[in-house]
Design an enzyme around this catalytic site. Structure first.
Site, mmCIF file in Angstrom:
data_model
loop_
_atom_site.group_PDB
_atom_site.id
_atom_site.type_symbol
_atom_site.label_atom_id
_atom_site.label_comp_id
_atom_site.label_asym_id
_atom_site.label_seq_id
_atom_site.Cartn_x
_atom_site.Cartn_y
_atom_site.Cartn_z
ATOM 1 N N PHE A 113 0.953 -1.145 0.159
ATOM 2 C CA PHE A 113 -0.022 -0.004 -0.029
ATOM 3 C C PHE A 113 0.792 1.205 0.126
ATOM 4 O O PHE A 113 1.799 1.356 0.777
ATOM 5 C CB PHE A 113 -0.884 0.071 1.072
ATOM 6 C CG PHE A 113 -2.187 1.001 1.221
ATOM 7 C CD1 PHE A 113 -3.223 0.800 0.173
ATOM 8 C CD2 PHE A 113 -1.958 1.840 1.769
ATOM 9 C CE1 PHE A 113 -4.330 1.395 0.149
ATOM 10 C CE2 PHE A 113 -3.001 2.857 1.687
ATOM 11 C CZ PHE A 113 -4.222 2.604 0.721
ATOM 12 N N SER B 124 0.946 -1.900 5.756
ATOM 13 C CA SER B 124 1.766 -1.889 7.170
ATOM 14 C C SER B 124 1.039 -2.711 8.130
ATOM 15 O O SER B 124 1.763 -3.239 8.871
ATOM 16 C CB SER B 124 2.056 -0.344 7.494
ATOM 17 O OG SER B 124 2.506 0.455 6.376
ATOM 18 N N GLU C 286 0.008 -5.636 8.034
ATOM 19 C CA GLU C 286 0.284 -6.995 7.990
ATOM 20 C C GLU C 286 1.805 -7.268 8.267
ATOM 21 O O GLU C 286 2.279 -8.382 8.497
ATOM 22 C CB GLU C 286 -0.084 -7.532 6.838
ATOM 23 C CG GLU C 286 -1.568 -7.616 6.386
ATOM 24 C CD GLU C 286 -2.139 -6.108 6.350
ATOM 25 O OE1 GLU C 286 -3.454 -5.917 6.202
ATOM 26 O OE2 GLU C 286 -1.741 -5.294 5.599
ATOM 27 N N ALA D 222 4.289 2.594 4.293
ATOM 28 C CA ALA D 222 4.014 4.328 4.334
ATOM 29 C C ALA D 222 2.408 4.195 4.931
ATOM 30 O O ALA D 222 1.619 3.703 4.133
ATOM 31 C CB ALA D 222 4.124 4.682 2.937
ATOM 32 N N ILE D 223 2.145 4.918 5.910
ATOM 33 C CA ILE D 223 1.093 5.128 6.127
ATOM 34 C C ILE D 223 0.703 6.786 6.190
ATOM 35 O O ILE D 223 1.353 7.394 6.975
ATOM 36 C CB ILE D 223 0.755 4.920 7.791
ATOM 37 C CG1 ILE D 223 0.854 3.324 7.782
ATOM 38 C CG2 ILE D 223 -0.884 4.876 8.056
ATOM 39 C CD1 ILE D 223 0.800 2.627 9.325
ATOM 40 N N HIS E 5 -8.768 5.567 10.898
ATOM 41 C CA HIS E 5 -7.865 4.708 10.326
ATOM 42 C C HIS E 5 -6.314 4.467 10.481
ATOM 43 O O HIS E 5 -5.859 3.663 10.920
ATOM 44 C CB HIS E 5 -8.284 4.430 8.966
ATOM 45 C CG HIS E 5 -7.914 3.037 8.419
ATOM 46 N ND1 HIS E 5 -6.663 2.935 7.371
ATOM 47 C CD2 HIS E 5 -8.121 1.815 8.520
ATOM 48 C CE1 HIS E 5 -6.271 2.016 7.137
ATOM 49 N NE2 HIS E 5 -7.434 1.028 7.858
ATOM 50 N N PHE F 74 12.163 -0.381 12.286
ATOM 51 C CA PHE F 74 10.833 0.018 12.252
ATOM 52 C C PHE F 74 11.039 1.187 10.915
ATOM 53 O O PHE F 74 11.618 2.308 11.203
ATOM 54 C CB PHE F 74 10.361 0.795 13.500
ATOM 55 C CG PHE F 74 8.782 1.420 13.158
ATOM 56 C CD1 PHE F 74 7.787 0.743 13.184
ATOM 57 C CD2 PHE F 74 8.984 2.899 12.868
ATOM 58 C CE1 PHE F 74 6.504 1.340 12.935
ATOM 59 C CE2 PHE F 74 7.523 3.510 12.827
ATOM 60 C CZ PHE F 74 6.373 2.656 12.622
ATOM 61 N N ARG G 242 10.518 12.036 2.305
ATOM 62 C CA ARG G 242 11.208 11.120 3.296
ATOM 63 C C ARG G 242 11.700 9.823 2.582
ATOM 64 O O ARG G 242 12.551 9.129 3.057
ATOM 65 C CB ARG G 242 10.441 10.617 4.655
ATOM 66 C CG ARG G 242 10.363 11.901 5.419
ATOM 67 C CD ARG G 242 8.977 12.089 6.383
ATOM 68 N NE ARG G 242 8.892 12.912 7.470
ATOM 69 C CZ ARG G 242 8.689 14.281 7.081
ATOM 70 N NH1 ARG G 242 8.387 14.455 5.775
ATOM 71 N NH2 ARG G 242 8.611 15.334 7.824
#
EC number: 2.5.1.78
Length: 183
Positions: free
Chosen positions: A24, A62, A64, A86-87, A94, A119, A133
């Site tokens: 994702f 992320s 999973e 990446a969130i 969510h 992480f 980033r």
């Protein structure tokens, strides 16, 4: 007194890594992976997907990542595991749930297995911040790989597999610079 610090005096051909990548937001995670691979390659690691030093595992997102990282760590086959994702915040809660659970899960894997688990999941408010980033201004993928190299070396020392380096010939990890950051 003995000082333990991750160094790069260990033969890199003996190290094995797994990289777990959330699909994702792959526009971002692909760039993080490229930065990660660049760092590992520059430190003597064969990043070829058909090689023997790095295994790549793609997961849906992320959330999973921790489950797969745990399974890999339990195998005992890896010196470190790098988790990439990446969130990006949206208009619902969510983001908060996924980010918190991914962080807790990844930390738990390291604690439960003794395998260093890095992480490398970006949590940003916007896509622009994530892209900055992941390559526009710097590539944190490089840093995540460097963290994995340092932790693999350090844990090897602490387990007695590698003796601490007391010579001045090698550069400690803390003094290394990321060539992917423009200053």
């Amino acid at each position: 007194m003995t000082i333990f610090e991750g160094t790069f005096t260990q033969d890199p051909s003996t190290l094995r890594f797994a990289i777990v990548i959330g699909r994702f937001n792959d526009l971002v995670t692909d760039k993080l992976l490229a930065g990660c691979q660049d760092c590992l390659k520059r430190h003597g690691i064969d990043v070829n997907p058909h090689g023997t030093q790095v295994d790549y595992v793609w997961v849906p997102g992320s959330f999973e990542v921790p489950l797969v990282a745990r399974q890999l760590a339990l195998s005992g086959n890896y010196d470190a595991i790098i988790c990439l994702g990446a969130i990006i915040r949206g208009h619902t809660p969510h983001f908060d749930y996924v980010a918190a659970e991914a962080a807790k899960g990844i930390a738990a894997v390291g604690f439960q297995t003794g395998t260093p688990v890095v992480f490398g999941i970006l949590t940003t408010d916007t896509m622009q911040q994530a892209l900055e980033r992941a390559g526009i201004k710097s590539n944190l993928g490089w840093n995540y790989a460097l963290n994995a190299l340092e932790m693999a070396s350090l844990m090897g020392q602490l387990r007695g597999q590698v003796t601490p380096n007391n010579s001045q010939a090698s550069l400690p990890v803390s003094q290394m610079k990321n060539p992917m950051i423009s200053e």
